[in-house]
Design an enzyme around this catalytic site. Structure first.
Site, mmCIF file in Angstrom:
data_model
loop_
_atom_site.group_PDB
_atom_site.id
_atom_site.type_symbol
_atom_site.label_atom_id
_atom_site.label_comp_id
_atom_site.label_asym_id
_atom_site.label_seq_id
_atom_site.Cartn_x
_atom_site.Cartn_y
_atom_site.Cartn_z
ATOM 1 N N ASP A 75 45.100 56.029 8.333
ATOM 2 C CA ASP A 75 45.945 54.902 8.669
ATOM 3 C C ASP A 75 46.330 53.938 7.387
ATOM 4 O OD1 ASP A 75 43.538 53.536 8.730
ATOM 5 O OD2 ASP A 75 43.885 52.923 10.763
ATOM 6 N N GLU A 76 46.052 54.139 6.225
ATOM 7 C CA GLU A 76 46.386 53.190 5.209
ATOM 8 C C GLU A 76 46.671 53.984 3.831
ATOM 9 O OE1 GLU A 76 43.810 49.582 4.828
ATOM 10 O OE2 GLU A 76 42.269 50.803 5.655
#
Length: 191
Positions: A75-76
């Site tokens: 998620d990054e």
């Protein structure tokens, strides 16, 4: 978020911002959750999470070359936008705002972003400040280091400093990033 049916040793993968504000960490076992809260458990849907992550990365690839995208986790991601600002005729904030709006429109996900001259300052901007900005975007430039980076405490909020390292630094009398920044290299060598 965790599957409560797997027992008390199950790892909680995430908690709400409310719980975080009250000191409940994101990674702990169900048995270690404070008893003073009533919890609602959500079973993780990893396949869906991976699907949405792929959609976001696909959007980034619509705007940037693969060589300029560093996927850090599910998620990054870091993006070196330096050479794209002139091409898109936008400053960094405007381009990031456009990308986040595109992600929202295409996926329904709300995303946040940190902007800085390097990965570290971008990550600190994201982790510490972006979630508190109405735009979801925070910026830390070199000129902001003393006002935005130095006051940060506890040190474990900083990317790369875990609780054990924080305890060691605290034992040395270092409690803020400023304390570290103003200490001499020799001080660390002597410790």
């Amino acid at each position: 978020m965790c599957d409560k049916e797997r027992g008390k040793n199950t790892i909680v993968l995430s908690v709400t911002p409310y719980l975080k504000k009250h000191g409940v960490p994101s990674r702990l076992r169900i048995r270690d959750l404070p008893k003073k809260f009533n919890y609602v458990y959500a079973v993780p849907r990893m396949e869906r999470y991976i699907e949405k992550s792929s959609e976001v990365i696909s959007i980034l690839l619509d705007f940037f070359s693969e060589e300029d995208i560093h996927v850090y986790s599910i998620d990054e991601a870091f993006v070196d936008m330096t050479s794209y600002l002139k091409y898109y005729k936008k400053n960094a904030f405007e381009l990031v705002r456009f990308i986040l709006d595109t992600i929202k429109k295409r996926t329904g996900l709300s995303a946040t972003a940190g902007i800085g001259p390097n990965f570290f300052l971008s990550k600190v901007a994201l982790d510490i400040y972006a979630k508190h900005e109405p735009s979801g975007i925070a910026v830390i430039n070199k000129e902001d280091i003393k006002t935005k980076l130095w006051p940060i405490t506890p040190l474990s909020k900083i990317w790369g400093i875990g609780e054990r390292m924080e305890a060691r630094l605290n034992a040395m009398g270092l409690f803020t990033v400023e304390d570290i920044a103003l200490s001499s290299k020799e001080y660390f060598i002597q410790q």
